[in-house]
Design an enzyme around this catalytic site. Structure first.
Site, mmCIF file in Angstrom:
data_model
loop_
_atom_site.group_PDB
_atom_site.id
_atom_site.type_symbol
_atom_site.label_atom_id
_atom_site.label_comp_id
_atom_site.label_asym_id
_atom_site.label_seq_id
_atom_site.Cartn_x
_atom_site.Cartn_y
_atom_site.Cartn_z
ATOM 1 N N LYS A 1 16.314 -32.258 -0.645
ATOM 2 C CA LYS A 1 15.788 -33.492 -0.054
ATOM 3 C C LYS A 1 14.319 -33.681 -0.470
ATOM 4 C CE LYS A 1 17.367 -36.094 2.455
ATOM 5 N NZ LYS A 1 18.157 -37.347 2.200
ATOM 6 N N THR B 1 14.226 -36.186 5.766
ATOM 7 C CA THR B 1 14.273 -35.299 6.930
ATOM 8 C C THR B 1 12.927 -34.603 7.153
ATOM 9 O OG1 THR B 1 15.198 -33.159 7.589
ATOM 10 C CG2 THR B 1 15.313 -33.647 5.277
ATOM 11 N N ASP B 2 12.718 -34.131 8.382
ATOM 12 C CA ASP B 2 11.506 -33.343 8.662
ATOM 13 C C ASP B 2 11.599 -31.941 8.046
ATOM 14 O OD1 ASP B 2 13.440 -32.281 10.391
ATOM 15 O OD2 ASP B 2 12.200 -32.398 12.191
ATOM 16 N N GLU B 3 12.814 -31.539 7.623
ATOM 17 C CA GLU B 3 12.998 -30.168 7.134
ATOM 18 C C GLU B 3 12.237 -29.912 5.830
ATOM 19 O OE1 GLU B 3 16.951 -28.588 7.599
ATOM 20 O OE2 GLU B 3 17.396 -30.011 9.193
ATOM 21 N N TYR C 1 19.206 -27.146 1.111
ATOM 22 C CA TYR C 1 19.283 -28.535 1.593
ATOM 23 C C TYR C 1 17.894 -29.169 1.609
ATOM 24 C CZ TYR C 1 19.140 -32.320 5.054
ATOM 25 O OH TYR C 1 18.889 -33.507 5.691
HETATM 26 P P1 NAD Z 1 26.433 -37.207 6.666
HETATM 27 O O1 NAD Z 1 26.693 -35.930 5.947
HETATM 28 O O2 NAD Z 1 27.083 -37.445 7.987
HETATM 29 O O3 NAD Z 1 26.817 -38.447 5.748
HETATM 30 C C1 NAD Z 1 26.520 -38.501 4.378
HETATM 31 C C2 NAD Z 1 27.317 -39.650 3.777
HETATM 32 O O4 NAD Z 1 26.959 -39.749 2.383
HETATM 33 C C3 NAD Z 1 28.838 -39.460 3.822
HETATM 34 O O5 NAD Z 1 29.461 -40.668 4.224
HETATM 35 C C4 NAD Z 1 29.201 -39.100 2.393
HETATM 36 O O6 NAD Z 1 30.516 -39.497 2.041
HETATM 37 C C5 NAD Z 1 28.148 -39.874 1.608
HETATM 38 N N1 NAD Z 1 27.889 -39.310 0.279
HETATM 39 C C6 NAD Z 1 27.684 -38.004 -0.043
HETATM 40 N N2 NAD Z 1 27.465 -37.885 -1.355
HETATM 41 C C7 NAD Z 1 27.531 -39.145 -1.891
HETATM 42 C C8 NAD Z 1 27.375 -39.673 -3.185
HETATM 43 N N3 NAD Z 1 27.112 -38.885 -4.228
HETATM 44 N N4 NAD Z 1 27.494 -41.003 -3.358
HETATM 45 C C9 NAD Z 1 27.755 -41.817 -2.315
HETATM 46 N N5 NAD Z 1 27.930 -41.370 -1.068
HETATM 47 C C10 NAD Z 1 27.805 -40.046 -0.846
HETATM 48 O O7 NAD Z 1 24.848 -37.277 6.787
HETATM 49 P P2 NAD Z 1 23.943 -37.903 7.945
HETATM 50 O O8 NAD Z 1 23.725 -36.876 8.982
HETATM 51 O O9 NAD Z 1 24.470 -39.242 8.320
HETATM 52 O O10 NAD Z 1 22.555 -38.067 7.166
HETATM 53 C C11 NAD Z 1 22.262 -39.245 6.433
HETATM 54 C C12 NAD Z 1 20.905 -39.105 5.799
HETATM 55 O O11 NAD Z 1 19.920 -38.870 6.781
HETATM 56 C C13 NAD Z 1 20.815 -37.917 4.820
HETATM 57 O O12 NAD Z 1 20.063 -38.323 3.711
HETATM 58 C C14 NAD Z 1 20.090 -36.837 5.620
HETATM 59 O O13 NAD Z 1 19.360 -35.987 4.770
HETATM 60 C C15 NAD Z 1 19.183 -37.689 6.481
HETATM 61 N N6 NAD Z 1 18.810 -37.099 7.776
HETATM 62 C C16 NAD Z 1 19.768 -36.602 8.609
HETATM 63 C C17 NAD Z 1 19.408 -36.079 9.847
HETATM 64 C C18 NAD Z 1 20.434 -35.565 10.827
HETATM 65 O O14 NAD Z 1 20.063 -35.009 11.868
HETATM 66 N N7 NAD Z 1 21.736 -35.723 10.569
HETATM 67 C C19 NAD Z 1 18.050 -36.076 10.224
HETATM 68 C C20 NAD Z 1 17.102 -36.584 9.329
HETATM 69 C C21 NAD Z 1 17.497 -37.109 8.121
HETATM 70 P P1 TYD Z 2 22.290 -28.104 12.684
HETATM 71 O O1 TYD Z 2 22.957 -29.029 13.651
HETATM 72 O O2 TYD Z 2 23.088 -27.481 11.593
HETATM 73 O O3 TYD Z 2 21.019 -28.872 12.095
HETATM 74 P P2 TYD Z 2 19.767 -28.296 11.212
HETATM 75 O O4 TYD Z 2 20.102 -26.972 10.675
HETATM 76 O O5 TYD Z 2 19.672 -29.356 10.166
HETATM 77 O O6 TYD Z 2 18.596 -28.273 12.149
HETATM 78 O O7 TYD Z 2 21.634 -26.926 13.521
HETATM 79 C C1 TYD Z 2 20.727 -27.203 14.574
HETATM 80 C C2 TYD Z 2 20.221 -25.868 15.083
HETATM 81 O O8 TYD Z 2 21.318 -25.180 15.708
HETATM 82 C C3 TYD Z 2 19.733 -24.947 13.977
HETATM 83 O O9 TYD Z 2 18.614 -24.206 14.460
HETATM 84 C C4 TYD Z 2 20.903 -24.022 13.717
HETATM 85 C C5 TYD Z 2 21.556 -23.921 15.083
HETATM 86 N N1 TYD Z 2 23.038 -23.714 15.072
HETATM 87 C C6 TYD Z 2 23.598 -22.698 15.847
HETATM 88 O O10 TYD Z 2 22.894 -21.947 16.556
HETATM 89 N N2 TYD Z 2 24.964 -22.554 15.818
HETATM 90 C C7 TYD Z 2 25.777 -23.337 15.054
HETATM 91 O O11 TYD Z 2 27.014 -23.119 15.034
HETATM 92 C C8 TYD Z 2 25.187 -24.382 14.267
HETATM 93 C C9 TYD Z 2 26.022 -25.284 13.416
HETATM 94 C C10 TYD Z 2 23.797 -24.544 14.324
#
Ligand code: NAD
Ligand code: TYD
Length: 353
Positions: free
Chosen positions: A163, A133-135, A159
């Site tokens: 990561k 992630t960019d975070e 988080y």
């Molecule tokens: P998500 O929470 O929707 O899905 C995570 C999945 O991993 C789930 O299916 C869960 O059951 C599985 N999981 C959790 N722990 C596990 C373990 N110990 N063994 C096997 N499986 C396990 O997450 P997402 O939003 O799909 O994100 C996927 C990846 O992308 C993550 O690594 C996250 O850090 C990264 N990412 C997410 C975003 C975003 O905006 N959602 C952006 C950048 C990077």
């Molecule tokens: P989120 O979707 O949780 O992603 P991330 O924290 O990984 O960026 O949140 C996106 C942005 O929205 C973040 O700045 C937090 C804000 N947010 C709210 O304002 N209200 C909410 O209920 C949630 C879940 C997030």
């Protein structure tokens, strides 16, 4: 040929598998522990023979992972599995350390032993792609340049710190053992199958349910939004042509304040599914207590992946967000099914009664 995907029942992993199998015949072994965020319903459009093999396992289970790697002999691994929600990491950081740090470490160990024992040609061709992630780069001021790959890691939440630790382990496995790794650092995704605890799906869900749309603090925090299928196409491209040991930032050059995102969502909902009383969903916006340590701004400089690998997103925010809202309107049954008891408990804990 076969690839292994971890976390393939989650939001991005399931979109990745669906797109992968629509584009190729290569079998996907999906290793997922099925936490609250894992949902096999995301993959129910796949049929027998489509090339999806599901394995219920923790990615940190060395014996299970070693066995499946030996049995299926993948040419690549794409590691999505993680605990992914910042607010949950604030309430309970332990699971994030367990999965994102220890789990990734154990998974890397199993992959390293497998890879070490491959014949030379397969060993050379093998790839371990780590999805991050960019975070990990921390927060930007309004005048800072968007994150480049050489920005310092300055994670601010449990988080992002977990990561960051996993990214460092992946990097170390390349430098120390020669494991052919690739890392991607992507901005905020949105799209189908996004669990309704994250901003965009939560607000669509709450709007339709007549509930408040909770905006943390002043709502002026900036995120750089990317449609999930564009993230998936970038991962495919990095897997195909990325330089071993390199990291690639992925983003859509689309910075937006949270309040603006929710206002746009409301206006699309006003058009596609207007409230019966004729009042705009904007009326449901409610400012709530800010997230502790809330990062003010994330933004990605995607020049490297664009220039070196020729990747570009297919969607703009306007096209992607419309598709997303329409998907949620068309899949209310999916939303019903994931808003289970466990999810309701979370809502109570985070937002109060
Ligand atoms: P998500 O929470 O929707 O899905 C995570 C999945 O991993 C789930 O299916 C869960 O059951 C599985 N999981 C959790 N722990 C596990 C373990 N110990 N063994 C096997 N499986 C396990 O997450 P997402 O939003 O799909 O994100 C996927 C990846 O992308 C993550 O690594 C996250 O850090 C990264 N990412 C997410 C975003 C975003 O905006 N959602 C952006 C950048 C990077
Ligand atoms: P989120 O979707 O949780 O992603 P991330 O924290 O990984 O960026 O949140 C996106 C942005 O929205 C973040 O700045 C937090 C804000 N947010 C709210 O304002 N209200 C909410 O209920 C949630 C879940 C997030």
């Amino acid at each position: 040929m076969t690839i292994v995907v971890t976390g393939g029942a989650g939001f991005i992993g399931s979109n990745f598998i669906l797109d992968w199998l629509a584009l190729s015949n290569e079998v996907v072994i999906n290793v997922d522990k099925l936490t609250y965020a894992g949902n096999l319903e995301n993959l129910q459009s796949l049929k027998d023979g489509d090339g999806h093999i599901f394995v219920l396992s923790d990615m940190g289970d060395f014996a299970n992972i070693s066995e499946l790697l030996k049995a299926h002999r993948p040419r690549a691994v794409v590691n999505f599995a993680a605990e992914s929600h910042v607010d949950r990491s604030i309430h309970g950081p332990a699971a994030f350390i367990e999965t994102n740090v220890v789990g990734t470490f154990r998974f890397l160990e199993a992959v390293r032993f497998y890879w070490n024992n491959l014949p030379n040609a397969e060993k050379q061709a093998f790839r371990f792609l780590h999805v991050s992630t960019d975070e990990v780069y921390g927060t930007l001021t309004p005048s800072d340049h968007p994150f480049r790959e050489d920005n310092r890691y300055e994670p601010n939440s449990p988080y992002s710190a977990s990561k960051a630790a996993s990214d460092h382990l992946v990097r170390a496995y390349h430098h120390t053992y020669g494991l052919p790794v690739l890392t991607t650092n992507c901005s905020n995704n949105y799209g189908p199958y996004h669990f309704p605890e994250k901003l965009i799906p939560l607000c669509i869900h709450n709007a339709l349910a007549g509930k408040p749309l909770p905006i943390y603090g002043d709502g002026q925090q900036i995120r750089d939004w990317l449609y999930v299928k564009d993230h998936c196409s970038a991962i495919r491209r990095v897997l195909e042509a990325g330089q071993i040991g390199e990291a690639y930032n992925i983003g859509g050059w689309n910075e937006m304040a949270n309040l603006e995102v929710v206002t746009i969502l409301c206006s699309i909902l006003d058009e596609l599914s207007p409230r019966q009383d004729g009042v705009s969903y904007i009326e449901q916006i409610s400012f709530v207590k800010d997230r502790p340590g809330h990062d003010r701004r994330y933004a990605i400089d995607a020049t490297k992946i664009e220039r070196e690998l020729g990747w570009k997103p297919a969607e703009t925010f306007n096209t992607g967000i419309r598709k997303t809202v329409q998907w949620y309107l068309d899949h209310q049954d999916w939303v019903e099914n994931v808003t289970s008891g466990a999810y309701q408990n979370w809502v109570g804990k985070q937002y109060g009664a």
